[in-house]
Scaffold this active site. Structure first.
Site: not given
Length: 367
Positions: A177, A180, A182
């Site tokens: 990931h 977004h 993070y």
């Protein structure tokens, strides 16, 4: 009936997909105390088709990587063992299952951290005050602690161990990931990354952490089991960049060095609320630069998803809200059938059924 582009087969590395419709990673906050629960067996198996690709909800890589309550983890044996029957249920229906591995960085608060420590980030700049992030339960964000240079390899190792654990749980691969706002995105974007060491400043330095995570994970489980999700154009969690086009292209080109399986990119035209902002094919430079499978997401429907595949803008299209509300989405797309409407108020609750496994199929006896 001739097959629509989204329902054509695709070979992704060693994996043979029966269609191009992917379940996007969707946080649901139904994993009690960071442990996946048995009700996830039905949720994921409902959305499994033989030869279909599913990406599990964002899964926390370590105790200090936590941000939102009741999101699943994969850093303990208990968590790995809890994932095993969920993965098995997907495999029993012929599905292909990847685990998205996640560190939230500064998108956290002291209550989420062991011993009330400050969350870590590329920076010590806090996120601007807000109560909720897209509806996910959060009471606010604590000022983060800037990671020391000598600590960064420890976090990279947490990603590596999480990938190893995912394979132990039976997953076919992992998606890193990097989107977004993070932790990885906090290094990539110059709105947040204000470092002066080798992980900050120039574009190459800001991308160093992401690429070192990719390298470590690929070395651990094999590059043919690794994907990454990026959102170069997004500004989630106060995480934007002054030149997203340059960032996007640099990452796409740099990832080729590691021969990873796929790159999953979020369109700048993502739905905001109920409105979709149309900027078609803005990811085309990334598509042309990246040599592996290219997956797109961002509010696609049936028609624009078909067009993306037909016009070779993308190999695969990930669906979030539509797949959440329509467990038989590929079948509905095939028949051009009406779609269930999603209920945003039940996205992030603890209920093991309502808004989770109770969305109806086209035929009531389907499951």
């Amino acid at each position: 009936m001739s097959k629509i582009p989204l329902l054509t087969t695709y070979k992704m590395g060693k994996l043979h997909l029966s269609h191009r419709i992917v379940l996007a990673p969707l946080t649901r906050q139904r994993s009690n105390n960071y442990v996946p629960q048995p009700h996830a067996i039905l949720y994921y198996s409902q959305r499994t088709t033989n030869g279909g690709l599913l990406i599990a909800e964002a899964t926390v890589i370590s105790e200090i990587a936590r941000g939102y309550p009741d999101t699943p983890g994969i850093w303990t044996k208990e968590q790995v063992d809890a994932w095993k029957p969920i993965v098995k249920a997907v495999h029993d229906k012929g599905g292909i299952f990847f685990c998205q591995i996640w560190h939230v960085g500064r998108v956290s608060n002291d209550d989420s951290q062991p011993n009330g420590q400050a969350p870590i980030s590329s920076t010590d700049k806090p996120i601007s005050p807000q109560v909720h992030n897209g509806g996910m339960n959060m009471t606010g964000y604590s000022p983060p602690r800037r990671l020391r240079t000598d600590e960064i390899p420890l976090v990279i190792n947490d990603f590596r161990l999480a990938a190893k654990n995912a394979i132990e749980a039976g997953f076919d691969g992992v998606e890193i990931h990097g989107a977004h706002g993070y932790l990885i995105d906090q290094f990539l974007k110059d709105q947040v990354n204000d470092r002066t060491d080798e992980y900050g400043g120039t574009l190459e330095n800001r991308c160093r952490f992401a690429l070192e995570v990719v390298e470590a994970v690929a070395n651990e489980i094999g590059p043919d089991r690794v994907g990454i999700r990026l959102s170069p154009y997004a500004n989630y969690n106060d995480c934007g960049d002054s030149n997203p086009e340059k960032l996007a292209l640099y990452m796409a080109e740099s990832l080729n060095k590691y021969n990873i399986l796929y790159c999953h990119v979020v369109e700048p035209s993502m739905i905001k609320g109920e409105e979709k902002l149309e900027t078609p094919y803005s990811l085309l430079p990334m598509r042309r630069a990246f040599k592996g499978t290219f997956m797109v997401a961002g509010g696609y429907g049936r028609e624009d998803g078909n067009r993306a595949v037909e016009e070779n803008f993308a190999d695969l299209v990930a669906y979030g809200r539509l797949f959440l509300a329509n467990p038989d989405l590929p079948r509905r797309f095939e028949l051009n059938a009406p779609l269930n409407k999603y209920d945003r108020s039940t996205f992030y609750t603890s209920d093991p059924v309502v808004g989770y496994t109770d969305y109806p199929f086209l035929h009531s006896n389907a499951s």
